[in-house]
Design a protein around this motif. Structure first.
Motif, PDB file in Angstrom:
ATOM      1  N   LEU A  21      39.641  29.458  40.731  1.00 41.97           N
ATOM      2  CA  LEU A  21      40.031  30.613  39.927  1.00 41.97           C
ATOM      3  C   LEU A  21      39.259  30.634  38.612  1.00 41.97           C
ATOM      4  CD1 LEU A  21      43.871  30.575  40.576  1.00 41.97           C
ATOM      5  CD2 LEU A  21      42.213  32.225  41.446  1.00 41.97           C
ATOM      6  N   PHE A  22      39.094  29.466  38.000  1.00 41.46           N
ATOM      7  CA  PHE A  22      38.319  29.351  36.766  1.00 41.46           C
ATOM      8  C   PHE A  22      36.907  29.894  36.962  1.00 41.46           C
ATOM      9  CE2 PHE A  22      35.304  26.811  34.253  1.00 41.46           C
ATOM     10  CZ  PHE A  22      35.740  27.112  32.957  1.00 41.46           C
ATOM     11  N   LEU A  23      36.264  29.494  38.044  1.00 36.91           N
ATOM     12  CA  LEU A  23      34.899  29.968  38.319  1.00 36.91           C
ATOM     13  C   LEU A  23      34.860  31.481  38.519  1.00 36.91           C
ATOM     14  CD1 LEU A  23      33.488  27.179  40.665  1.00 36.91           C
ATOM     15  CD2 LEU A  23      32.945  27.603  38.272  1.00 36.91           C
ATOM     16  N   GLY A  24      35.870  32.029  39.176  1.00 33.18           N
ATOM     17  CA  GLY A  24      35.943  33.480  39.359  1.00 33.18           C
ATOM     18  C   GLY A  24      36.012  34.220  38.037  1.00 33.18           C
ATOM     19  N   TYR A  25      36.843  33.712  37.127  1.00 32.46           N
ATOM     20  CA  TYR A  25      36.958  34.342  35.811  1.00 32.46           C
ATOM     21  C   TYR A  25      35.693  34.169  34.977  1.00 32.46           C
ATOM     22  CZ  TYR A  25      41.887  35.373  36.419  1.00 32.46           C
ATOM     23  OH  TYR A  25      43.077  35.882  36.869  1.00 32.46           O
ATOM     24  N   VAL A  26      35.048  33.020  35.088  1.00 34.50           N
ATOM     25  CA  VAL A  26      33.811  32.792  34.336  1.00 34.50           C
ATOM     26  C   VAL A  26      32.709  33.728  34.835  1.00 34.50           C
ATOM     27  CG1 VAL A  26      31.967  31.116  33.894  1.00 34.50           C
ATOM     28  CG2 VAL A  26      34.353  30.448  33.624  1.00 34.50           C
ATOM     29  N   VAL A  27      32.582  33.877  36.140  1.00 34.10           N
ATOM     30  CA  VAL A  27      31.585  34.803  36.693  1.00 34.10           C
ATOM     31  C   VAL A  27      31.866  36.228  36.229  1.00 34.10           C
ATOM     32  CG1 VAL A  27      30.744  35.848  38.842  1.00 34.10           C
ATOM     33  CG2 VAL A  27      30.976  33.374  38.671  1.00 34.10           C
ATOM     34  N   ALA A  28      33.139  36.638  36.290  1.00 30.69           N
ATOM     35  CA  ALA A  28      33.493  37.984  35.816  1.00 30.69           C
ATOM     36  C   ALA A  28      33.176  38.129  34.330  1.00 30.69           C
ATOM     37  CB  ALA A  28      34.979  38.253  36.075  1.00 30.69           C
ATOM     38  N   GLY A  29      33.429  37.103  33.543  1.00 30.69           N
ATOM     39  CA  GLY A  29      33.142  37.145  32.114  1.00 30.69           C
ATOM     40  C   GLY A  29      31.652  37.239  31.827  1.00 30.69           C
ATOM     41  N   ILE A  30      30.860  36.481  32.563  1.00 30.82           N
ATOM     42  CA  ILE A  30      29.401  36.524  32.366  1.00 30.82           C
ATOM     43  C   ILE A  30      28.860  37.906  32.730  1.00 30.82           C
ATOM     44  CG2 ILE A  30      27.202  35.632  33.250  1.00 30.82           C
ATOM     45  CD1 ILE A  30      28.614  32.870  33.428  1.00 30.82           C
ATOM     46  N   LEU A  31      29.321  38.449  33.852  1.00 31.99           N
ATOM     47  CA  LEU A  31      28.874  39.790  34.250  1.00 31.99           C
ATOM     48  C   LEU A  31      29.279  40.840  33.221  1.00 31.99           C
ATOM     49  CD1 LEU A  31      29.600  39.703  38.091  1.00 31.99           C
ATOM     50  CD2 LEU A  31      27.375  39.592  36.942  1.00 31.99           C
ATOM     51  N   ALA A  32      30.472  40.700  32.669  1.00 34.36           N
ATOM     52  CA  ALA A  32      30.928  41.665  31.667  1.00 34.36           C
ATOM     53  C   ALA A  32      30.136  41.546  30.375  1.00 34.36           C
ATOM     54  CB  ALA A  32      32.412  41.475  31.397  1.00 34.36           C
ATOM     55  N   CYS A  33      29.683  40.367  30.049  1.00 36.88           N
ATOM     56  CA  CYS A  33      28.944  40.167  28.787  1.00 36.88           C
ATOM     57  C   CYS A  33      27.481  40.604  28.872  1.00 36.88           C
ATOM     58  CB  CYS A  33      29.040  38.718  28.341  1.00 36.88           C
ATOM     59  SG  CYS A  33      30.660  38.299  27.687  1.00 36.88           S
ATOM     60  N   ILE A  34      27.025  40.984  30.039  1.00 28.64           N
ATOM     61  CA  ILE A  34      25.644  41.449  30.176  1.00 28.64           C
ATOM     62  C   ILE A  34      25.426  42.719  29.355  1.00 28.64           C
ATOM     63  CG2 ILE A  34      23.989  42.456  31.802  1.00 28.64           C
ATOM     64  CD1 ILE A  34      24.982  40.418  33.863  1.00 28.64           C
ATOM     65  N   PHE A  35      26.411  43.606  29.384  1.00 29.14           N
ATOM     66  CA  PHE A  35      26.314  44.848  28.630  1.00 29.14           C
ATOM     67  C   PHE A  35      27.119  44.726  27.342  1.00 29.14           C
ATOM     68  CE2 PHE A  35      26.134  45.866  33.171  1.00 29.14           C
ATOM     69  CZ  PHE A  35      24.851  46.374  33.237  1.00 29.14           C
ATOM     70  N   ILE A  36      26.604  45.216  26.270  1.00 33.16           N
ATOM     71  CA  ILE A  36      27.263  45.093  24.968  1.00 33.16           C
ATOM     72  C   ILE A  36      28.629  45.778  24.963  1.00 33.16           C
ATOM     73  CG2 ILE A  36      27.095  45.751  22.532  1.00 33.16           C
ATOM     74  CD1 ILE A  36      24.056  45.331  22.820  1.00 33.16           C
ATOM     75  N   VAL A  37      28.726  46.908  25.616  1.00 32.69           N
ATOM     76  CA  VAL A  37      29.969  47.682  25.615  1.00 32.69           C
ATOM     77  C   VAL A  37      31.112  46.923  26.290  1.00 32.69           C
ATOM     78  CG1 VAL A  37      31.017  49.837  26.430  1.00 32.69           C
ATOM     79  CG2 VAL A  37      28.675  49.832  25.595  1.00 32.69           C
ATOM     80  N   THR A  38      30.800  46.078  27.252  1.00 34.19           N
ATOM     81  CA  THR A  38      31.845  45.396  28.016  1.00 34.19           C
ATOM     82  C   THR A  38      32.106  43.966  27.549  1.00 34.19           C
ATOM     83  OG1 THR A  38      30.200  44.830  29.703  1.00 34.19           O
ATOM     84  CG2 THR A  38      31.519  46.813  30.079  1.00 34.19           C
ATOM     85  N   ILE A  39      31.584  43.588  26.399  1.00 31.23           N
ATOM     86  CA  ILE A  39      31.835  42.241  25.875  1.00 31.23           C
ATOM     87  C   ILE A  39      33.337  41.949  25.701  1.00 31.23           C
ATOM     88  CG2 ILE A  39      31.562  40.773  23.818  1.00 31.23           C
ATOM     89  CD1 ILE A  39      28.639  41.655  23.747  1.00 31.23           C
ATOM     90  N   PRO A  40      34.172  42.903  25.251  1.00 32.91           N
ATOM     91  CA  PRO A  40      35.612  42.605  25.168  1.00 32.91           C
ATOM     92  C   PRO A  40      36.224  42.208  26.521  1.00 32.91           C
ATOM     93  CG  PRO A  40      35.121  44.566  23.904  1.00 32.91           C
ATOM     94  CD  PRO A  40      33.874  44.207  24.643  1.00 32.91           C
ATOM     95  N   PHE A  41      35.707  42.780  27.605  1.00 32.23           N
ATOM     96  CA  PHE A  41      36.188  42.411  28.932  1.00 32.23           C
ATOM     97  C   PHE A  41      35.760  40.982  29.268  1.00 32.23           C
ATOM     98  CE2 PHE A  41      35.727  47.025  29.029  1.00 32.23           C
ATOM     99  CZ  PHE A  41      37.006  47.393  29.401  1.00 32.23           C
ATOM    100  N   GLY A  42      34.550  40.620  28.872  1.00 30.72           N
ATOM    101  CA  GLY A  42      34.080  39.257  29.089  1.00 30.72           C
ATOM    102  C   GLY A  42      34.909  38.251  28.313  1.00 30.72           C
TER     103      GLY A  42
END
Length: 139
Positions: A21-42
């Motif tokens: 589960l930790f890895l799933g959240y980290v992957v989702a966080g990294i993908l969200a941080c790719i775009f500046i607008v979605t950094i809060p989601f990351g």
């Protein structure tokens, strides 16, 4: 004694579900941080990742700060990542529930789904923290 029980539950959790589960959240966080607008989601994803790797002894509480932006963020989060991550919790809960020892872990896994689906407006606190007795959302 409570510390020992919490430690044992967290170690069993780490082996049976926490790491995946930790890895799933980290992957989702990294993908969200790719775009500046979605950094809060990351950032929300990383915050939940730190909670799901070692959940016992901590809990999620409602901050009481409701806003239109937070509600919109929760809707976008649910559509993009929340339901996928919730599905991961359901699948690991089913695997944990196969054994008698895993049933309490499976139940804890299911109780993580609300914060997985709607993370904005929630905060992770220690179970002994005075805020944990104010407005609980998931225990």
């Amino acid at each position: 004694m409570r510390f020992l029980i919490t430690l044992i539950l967290n170690l069993i959790w780490l082996v049976t579900a926490g790491w995946s589960l930790f890895l799933g959240y980290v992957v989702a966080g990294i993908l969200a941080c790719i775009f500046i607008v979605t950094i809060p989601f990351g950032l929300a994803s990383f915050r939940i990742a730190l909670f799901v790797i070692w959940p016992f002894g901590r809990e999620v509480v409602d901050t009481g700060r409701r806003s239109a932006v937070g509600t919109l963020g929760n809707v976008i989060w649910f559509v993009i990542a929340g339901w996928w991550l919730a599905l991961g919790h359901v699948l690991t809960a089913i695997a944990q529930a196969v054994t008698i020892i895993g049933i309490p872990l499976a139940w804890a896994n299911i109780k993580l789904i609300p914060v997985t689906c709607f993370p904005f407006g929630k905060e992770v606190v220690d179970s002994g923290d005075s805020r944990s007795r104010m407005v609980p959302t998931a225990r």
